[in-house]
Design an enzyme around this catalytic site. Structure first.
Site, PDB file in Angstrom:
ATOM      1  N   HIS A 182       0.857  -1.185   0.000  1.00 26.32           N
ATOM      2  CA  HIS A 182       0.000   0.000   0.000  1.00 26.32           C
ATOM      3  C   HIS A 182       0.897   1.241   0.000  1.00 26.32           C
ATOM      4  CE1 HIS A 182      -2.666   3.101   1.625  1.00 26.32           C
ATOM      5  NE2 HIS A 182      -3.642   2.383   1.128  1.00 26.32           N
ATOM      6  N   ASP A 305     -11.207   1.371  -0.466  1.00 26.97           N
ATOM      7  CA  ASP A 305     -10.255   2.329   0.104  1.00 26.97           C
ATOM      8  C   ASP A 305     -10.931   3.169   1.198  1.00 26.97           C
ATOM      9  OD1 ASP A 305      -7.768   3.341   0.548  1.00 26.97           O
ATOM     10  OD2 ASP A 305      -7.529   4.263  -1.415  1.00 26.97           O
TER      11      ASP A 305
HETATM   12  C1  1WB Z   1      -5.526   9.270   1.673  1.00 24.94           C
HETATM   13  C2  1WB Z   1      -5.656   8.102   0.975  1.00 24.94           C
HETATM   14  C3  1WB Z   1      -4.839   9.288   2.863  1.00 24.94           C
HETATM   15  C4  1WB Z   1      -5.080   6.964   1.466  1.00 24.94           C
HETATM   16  C5  1WB Z   1      -4.266   8.150   3.365  1.00 24.94           C
HETATM   17  O1  1WB Z   1      -3.634   8.298   4.534  1.00 24.94           O
HETATM   18  C6  1WB Z   1      -4.383   6.991   2.652  1.00 24.94           C
HETATM   19  C7  1WB Z   1      -6.131  10.483   1.142  1.00 24.94           C
HETATM   20  C8  1WB Z   1      -2.907   7.383   5.173  1.00 24.94           C
HETATM   21  O2  1WB Z   1      -6.947  10.390   0.224  1.00 24.94           O
HETATM   22  O3  1WB Z   1      -5.801  11.555   1.644  1.00 24.94           O
HETATM   23  C9  1WB Z   1      -5.201   5.737   0.701  1.00 24.94           C
HETATM   24  O4  1WB Z   1      -5.006   4.685   1.251  1.00 24.94           O
HETATM   25  O5  1WB Z   1      -5.515   5.791  -0.471  1.00 24.94           O
HETATM   26 MN    MN Z   2      -5.742   2.819   0.766  1.00 19.21          MN
END
Ligand code: 1WB
Ligand code: MN
Length: 346
Positions: A182, A305
């Site tokens: 990830h 997600d």
């Molecule tokens: C975001 C997306 C932030 C993911 C994250 O933080 C993770 C965002 C840890 O959209 O700001 C993700 O997993 O796609």
């Molecule tokens: Mn994610």
């Protein structure tokens, strides 16, 4: 009917209060990590300069049985495959990371035991200490019965092509357990021009980080050492399906002129054999159609997600995807059951 089809979402973020508290300490310290912005935004209103704090992801991450389960029920989402959210334990010192990975795994396993048809989980491990990681990986699969592993890309700027991490790869291969790579924010060496205009995170930087990670692994020949290792990546393959022809062509040229090590297979052959990818946060029917045609229906899994992306549009995206019903079954649950060893239902 897609409405009744089993739906297993495979990149669903989650956390525990102990990891949240430890991350708050890290972002108050002297780190230069590009993760600091977003992590402060999520965990530490007092130091947030990013604006992310206004989105309140933390409640969604820490909750499993309350709002999450209710929303899953409303939308007919049968199961979340949970994973400790980015940056996981990878910003901590080796001892703290090892301890918190085990605690997160214990907590996750308890939730999965309590709701065996609603939650499955990817175990964390601490790459900072690869031998202890391998032990925890074995415990997580054999004793805790978790479904695979999560790795949030680089660890202190280093990637899985580095042989020091290979005890973890050896463990995953031996356990027949997939590692989901990830994103987290780009490493210090990669972050330069990604720091402006909100490009650091999911808009662009995350894909650059994981795409780079995966190409490093393939080009280094990692999969000649671990031919059965399975890696999962999100976000419609982090653009690699679109690039795979050129990656393959240019890698063979790099090999011919001695700039890349000789490998037994081509880059495309590794990508087909050793990788699967999910639709997380890439709700684009044209990209899905292309990816299936290019790499095969068995290599693509559905994901939401959550909580970074809302559940409802992700369900609508897959319910209305221009695929056959047998393909929809594969995307929604059969591929996830196979890759993450989730028991099929009747
Ligand atoms: C975001 C997306 C932030 C993911 C994250 O933080 C993770 C965002 C840890 O959209 O700001 C993700 O997993 O796609
Ligand atoms: Mn994610």
């Amino acid at each position: 009917m897609a409405g009744k089809m089993r739906k297993i979402a495979t990149e669903e973020a989650w956390s525990i209060p102990e990891v949240a508290a430890a991350l708050r300490e890290v972002v108050r310290g002297p780190t230069s990590s590009l993760d600091k912005l977003l992590v402060a935004g999520i965990y530490d209103a007092a130091t947030d300069k990013s604006g992310y704090g206004t989105m309140n992801f933390l409640d969604g991450l820490l909750d499993t049985e309350d709002r999450r389960l209710k929303e899953m029920d409303e939308l007919g989402v049968d199961m979340h495959l949970l994973s400790l959210t980015a940056p996981g334990v990878q910003m901590f010192d080796a001892d703290t990371a090892t301890e918190l990975a085990a605690l997160a795994n214990d907590t996750m396993a308890e939730i999965c035991r309590k709701h065996p048809t609603r939650f499955a989980g990817l175990a964390s491990f601490a790459p900072q200490s690869p031998k202890r990681a391998a032990k925890e990986m074995e415990r997580a699969i054999r004793k805790l019965k978790l479904n695979g592993f999560i790795l949030n890309s680089h660890t202190n700027g280093e990637y899985l092509d580095d042989p020091k991490f290979w005890p973890a790869l050896e463990a995953a291969e031996a356990l027949d357990a997939c590692i989901y790579i990830h994103p987290r924010a780009a490493s210090d060496g990669l972050k330069g021009p990604l720091q402006d205009y909100g490009m650091d995170a999911a808009m662009w930087g995350y894909g650059v980080e994981v795409g780079t990670h995966v190409v490093r692994m393939m080009a280094a020949g990692v999969f000649d050492h671990f031919p059965k290792l399975k890696i999962c990546i999100g976000h419609m393959g982090e653009a690699i399906p679109f690039w795979i022809w050129r990656i393959t062509f240019m890698n063979s040229r790099a090999q011919a002129i001695g700039r890349a090590p000789k490998t037994k297979l081509t880059m495309e052959e590794y990508f087909r054999r050793n990788f699967v990818f999910t639709t997380s946060g890439a709700e684009d029917h044209a990209a899905l159609d292309y990816s299936i045609k290019r790499l095969g229906i068995d290599n693509v899994l559905w994901a939401i997600d959550y909580p970074y992306q809302p559940m409802k549009p992700a369900v609508e995206f897959m319910d209305t995807a221009p695929v056959s019903e047998s393909q929809r079954h594969k995307l929604y649950h059969e591929n996830a059951e196979r890759i993450f060893h989730i028991a099929p239902t009747g």
